[in-house]
Design a protein around this motif. Structure first.
Motif, PDB file in Angstrom:
ATOM      1  N   ARG A 145      60.648 -70.902 -60.911  1.00  0.00           N
ATOM      2  CA  ARG A 145      61.736 -70.055 -60.846  1.00  0.00           C
ATOM      3  C   ARG A 145      61.023 -69.479 -59.000  1.00  0.00           C
ATOM      4  N   LEU A 146      60.170 -69.234 -58.904  1.00  0.00           N
ATOM      5  CA  LEU A 146      59.195 -69.248 -57.250  1.00  0.00           C
ATOM      6  C   LEU A 146      59.155 -70.126 -56.739  1.00  0.00           C
ATOM      7  N   THR A 147      58.502 -71.147 -57.403  1.00  0.00           N
ATOM      8  CA  THR A 147      58.169 -72.157 -56.619  1.00  0.00           C
ATOM      9  C   THR A 147      59.079 -73.299 -56.506  1.00  0.00           C
ATOM     10  N   GLY A 148      60.078 -73.204 -56.910  1.00  0.00           N
ATOM     11  CA  GLY A 148      61.622 -74.672 -57.378  1.00  0.00           C
ATOM     12  C   GLY A 148      62.286 -74.724 -55.808  1.00  0.00           C
ATOM     13  N   ARG A 149      62.248 -73.785 -54.942  1.00  0.00           N
ATOM     14  CA  ARG A 149      62.669 -73.804 -53.749  1.00  0.00           C
ATOM     15  C   ARG A 149      62.186 -74.803 -52.685  1.00  0.00           C
ATOM     16  N   GLY A 150      60.262 -75.186 -53.424  1.00  0.00           N
ATOM     17  CA  GLY A 150      59.631 -76.029 -52.631  1.00  0.00           C
ATOM     18  C   GLY A 150      60.198 -75.762 -50.736  1.00  0.00           C
ATOM     19  N   THR A 151      60.343 -74.615 -50.243  1.00  0.00           N
ATOM     20  CA  THR A 151      60.399 -74.446 -48.424  1.00  0.00           C
ATOM     21  C   THR A 151      59.395 -72.955 -48.084  1.00  0.00           C
ATOM     22  N   SER A 153      54.723 -71.816 -47.943  1.00  0.00           N
ATOM     23  CA  SER A 153      53.682 -72.086 -48.205  1.00  0.00           C
ATOM     24  C   SER A 153      53.179 -72.170 -49.372  1.00  0.00           C
ATOM     25  N   PRO A 154      51.918 -72.351 -49.297  1.00  0.00           N
ATOM     26  CA  PRO A 154      51.527 -72.608 -50.528  1.00  0.00           C
ATOM     27  C   PRO A 154      50.311 -71.183 -50.793  1.00  0.00           C
ATOM     28  N   GLU A 155      50.331 -70.899 -49.750  1.00  0.00           N
ATOM     29  CA  GLU A 155      49.746 -69.541 -50.008  1.00  0.00           C
ATOM     30  C   GLU A 155      51.138 -68.153 -49.952  1.00  0.00           C
ATOM     31  N   VAL A 156      52.071 -68.486 -49.005  1.00  0.00           N
ATOM     32  CA  VAL A 156      53.288 -67.682 -49.682  1.00  0.00           C
ATOM     33  C   VAL A 156      53.285 -67.669 -50.818  1.00  0.00           C
ATOM     34  N   ILE A 157      53.766 -68.735 -51.753  1.00  0.00           N
ATOM     35  CA  ILE A 157      53.649 -69.179 -53.501  1.00  0.00           C
ATOM     36  C   ILE A 157      52.352 -68.035 -54.026  1.00  0.00           C
ATOM     37  N   GLU A 158      51.403 -68.482 -53.546  1.00  0.00           N
ATOM     38  CA  GLU A 158      50.078 -67.158 -54.089  1.00  0.00           C
ATOM     39  C   GLU A 158      50.387 -65.649 -53.950  1.00  0.00           C
ATOM     40  N   ARG A 159      51.177 -65.866 -53.534  1.00  0.00           N
ATOM     41  CA  ARG A 159      51.182 -63.839 -52.499  1.00  0.00           C
ATOM     42  C   ARG A 159      52.997 -63.400 -53.750  1.00  0.00           C
ATOM     43  N   ARG A 160      53.257 -64.510 -53.710  1.00  0.00           N
ATOM     44  CA  ARG A 160      54.652 -64.082 -54.563  1.00  0.00           C
ATOM     45  C   ARG A 160      53.972 -63.966 -56.161  1.00  0.00           C
ATOM     46  N   LEU A 161      53.310 -64.650 -56.627  1.00  0.00           N
ATOM     47  CA  LEU A 161      53.176 -64.521 -58.083  1.00  0.00           C
ATOM     48  C   LEU A 161      52.027 -63.598 -58.306  1.00  0.00           C
ATOM     49  N   THR A 162      50.856 -63.422 -58.138  1.00  0.00           N
ATOM     50  CA  THR A 162      50.800 -62.613 -57.754  1.00  0.00           C
ATOM     51  C   THR A 162      50.859 -60.766 -57.742  1.00  0.00           C
ATOM     52  N   VAL A 163      52.031 -60.924 -56.865  1.00  0.00           N
ATOM     53  CA  VAL A 163      52.860 -59.656 -57.237  1.00  0.00           C
ATOM     54  C   VAL A 163      53.690 -59.646 -57.961  1.00  0.00           C
ATOM     55  N   ALA A 164      54.320 -61.048 -59.041  1.00  0.00           N
ATOM     56  CA  ALA A 164      55.107 -61.235 -59.590  1.00  0.00           C
ATOM     57  C   ALA A 164      54.024 -60.759 -61.130  1.00  0.00           C
ATOM     58  N   ARG A 165      52.800 -60.901 -61.266  1.00  0.00           N
ATOM     59  CA  ARG A 165      51.715 -60.584 -62.024  1.00  0.00           C
ATOM     60  C   ARG A 165      51.975 -59.227 -61.973  1.00  0.00           C
TER      61      ARG A 165
END
Length: 197
Positions: A145-151, A153-165
């Motif tokens: 769900r967090l990466t599905g938009r495809g809009t 950057s990998p850095e932003v996605i990684e930050r979001r995943l870190t917060v989600a953890r």
């Protein structure tokens, strides 16, 4: 499973509504669950936050947010008029205390959809509030769900995943956990928690 009626059912008169706080990691579907619940049960009041952010096109004061300037927000904090508040991306957001108290006094169930930090602050100022954690069916599903938009950057996605953890690790601080496998089922379970005294 019993059939679910789409009509609204009023809150039983002998039930004392309480403040229910819904929180959970970004991407888990909190807004979707709340939108569905309020479509089926419009009698539930969703708290409207105050913010120093400028309105976006189509947003109306008092509907999406109460739009205030920094001076007004400072006064709300100084006078203890916010249940909780936080700063995001240079703007402040907070939950007005009086509106929550007024609706509860009128017997109206109150729902607050906020982040983990806000939920912790509500627990301090209103210990009787029920904190509900919305969890994803699995970590892999949340990543999807967090990466599905495809809009992003990998850095932003990684930050979001870190917060989600970090957010997922706080699940034990909540009174109840609901797993978002079905928006309809979760909305029904959330309603039952809101009117269960």
């Amino acid at each position: 499973m019993a059939a679910h009626s789409r009509g609204t059912s009023p809150v039983p008169p002998d039930v004392r509504p309480r403040l229910t706080v819904l929180s959970g990691p970004s991407g888990v579907g909190k807004s979707t669950v709340v939108a569905h619940l309020r479509t089926v049960h419009p009698e539930i009041w969703l708290s409207v936050s105050a913010t120093t952010r400028k309105p976006r096109p189509g947003e109306r004061d008092g509907v999406q947010y109460h739009f205030v300037d920094d001076d007004v927000f400072d006064k709300l904090i100084a006078n203890g008029e916010l249940l909780e508040w936080a700063e995001f991306a240079g703007n402040r957001y907070g939950t007005p205390r009086q509106a929550v108290a007024d609706h509860l006094a009128q017997g109206v169930p109150v729902l607050l959809e906020i982040d983990l930090q806000g939920a912790r602050l509500v627990r301090q100022s209103m210990p009787e509030a029920r904190l509900v954690f919305l969890a994803p069916p699995s970590w892999d599903e949340l990543v999807r769900r967090l990466t599905g938009r495809g809009t992003e950057s990998p850095e932003v996605i990684e930050r979001r995943l870190t917060v989600a953890r970090t957010e997922l690790a706080a699940e034990s601080e909540f009174d109840t956990t609901l797993v978002n496998t079905s928006v309809e089922d979760v909305a029904r379970e959330l309603l039952a928690l809101m009117v269960d005294s």
